[in-house]
Design an enzyme around this catalytic site. Structure first.
Site, PDB file in Angstrom:
ATOM      1  CB  SER A 157      25.961 -88.737 -58.531  1.00 22.03           C
ATOM      2  OG  SER A 157      25.427 -88.335 -59.566  1.00 22.03           O
ATOM      3  CD  GLU A 363      17.354 -88.351 -54.400  1.00 21.73           C
ATOM      4  OE1 GLU A 363      16.944 -89.975 -54.248  1.00 21.73           O
ATOM      5  OE2 GLU A 363      18.450 -87.995 -54.224  1.00 21.73           O
TER       6      GLU A 363
END
Length: 381
Positions: A157, A363
């Site tokens: 990202s 995550e």
């Protein structure tokens, strides 16, 4: 046991929510269509203290706890989970620099990081190493000039957008986690390049690319902390990152539920508004119950992380798994209750369905969350 937020925590949530509704929500669909978030947004967010949420006050950060931070991400994601999640990534990197970086590296980077004139990206995942992060192959060879990096990071990202990259790489011959170190690579460094923009299901306002290092030379003093300890640094940020991404699911799902309540009060079928049908009321009740359970679970896990509880990692993993799946289930049910209108972009529900799906993957996948919980259960036996 007191479940109420303090006045300060309520003020933090309200401030973040007001900013999100004023500056993010009206633009979220346009930014998604453009595939980018305007860079000028970040200094505005930084003025609220959100550029270094849990960076220490000594360094100039807000010094907030993890519970406080989840309130910020919950509130901002009510406007757009893609924007809120990108801010979480920046803050995870900022915390790593503040906690493990030398005074020199902090003096060089933290002023720009806190003002968000320097936006950070987190570079751990590689094309061949996702859940098995310790298998990463990006390597930094020592040289007279510092370190020379070679390798590729995937699903980054902010790739090609951010101003600096916190990169996990191998230095020396040690295999596995012990061979991993952490360095900062500035945008514009020779040998740093980017792959094509990824065409994603959701989080489309975040530019996502591979980040490539081809004889990319950086100064030796861009090493964060000590050689060989980078895997621990990377993992230290993940408990909090998991809470943040859960909070992003929670806030977005709450927005979807609020929108669905309004829609069902206005939509008529068979001579009455559809919120008067008992079968649909039961669906609303189930979503409300699950959302409240998710919120309580998330805040308990955040409290444990703030208290350095011995079981904090397990609770963060459990909360990440439960809340992200509850969020996805809720927004999907909200789309169903909107009927055909939920499938149209104008109503905003389909964007939330797409945005939240990835929260069950990043995550640490929810499969890895189950593994963490199971291993700790067995260890406690």
């Amino acid at each position: 046991m007191d479940f109420a937020l303090t006045e300060e925590q309520t003020a933090i949530f309200d401030m973040a929510h007001a900013f999100g509704q004023d500056r993010i929500a009206p633009n979220a669909r346009d930014w998604e269509a453009q595939g980018t978030i305007p860079k000028e947004l970040w200094p505005e967010i930084a003025q609220l203290g959100f550029g270094g949420l849990y960076v220490s006050e000594e360094t100039g950060g807000a010094g907030l706890g993890r519970l406080d931070a989840t309130l910020v991400f919950e509130a901002l994601s009510m406007a757009c989970p893609s924007v809120a999640a990108f801010l979480s990534i920046h803050n995870m990197c900022a915390k790593m620099i503040d906690t493990f970086g030398s005074d020199d590296i902090k003096s060089r980077y933290m002023p720009g990081v806190l003002s968000m004139d320097t936006v950070l990206s987190y570079c751990l995942t590689e094309p061949g190493s996702g859940s098995d992060a310790a298998a990463l192959k990006t390597r930094a060879a020592r040289s007279n000039a510092g370190y020379t990096l070679n390798g590729t990071k995937a699903f980054i990202s902010g790739g090609g957008y951010s101003d600096a990259y916190v990169v996990m790489c191998r230095i020396g011959d040690a295999a596995g986690p012990k061979g991993i170190s952490t360095v900062i690579v500035d945008a514009g460094t020779d040998g740093l390049s980017y792959g094509a923009l990824e065409d994603k299901m959701g989080w489309r306002s975040q530019p996502t690319r591979q980040v490539q290092f081809d004889d990319c030379t950086i100064p030796a003093d861009n090493l964060i902390g000590d050689e060989g300890k980078g895997f621990g640094y990377a993992m230290a940020g993940l408990d909090g990152g998991r809470l943040n991404i859960a909070a992003c699911s929670l806030g977005a799902a709450q927005t979807a539920l609020n929108m669905t309540l309004d829609y069902m009060g206005e939509r008529k079928a068979f001579g009455q508004s559809i919120d008067q049908f008992q079968a649909l009321q039961f669906r609303l009740a189930e979503m409300e119950i699950e959302m409240q359970a998710a919120r309580t679970f998330l805040r308990q896990a955040a409290w444990k992380l703030d208290q350095n509880a011995p079981d904090a990692t397990k609770f963060c993993a459990m909360a990440k798994k439960f809340v992200t799946e509850a969020g996805s289930k809720t927004v999907n049910q909200c789309l169903q209750l909107h009927g055909g209108y939920g499938y149209l972009a104008d109503y905003g529900i389909e964007k939330l369905v797409r945005d939240l799906r990835v929260h069950e993957i990043l995550e640490g996948t929810n499969e890895i969350m189950r593994l963490i919980v199971a291993r700790q259960l067995l260890a406690e036996r």
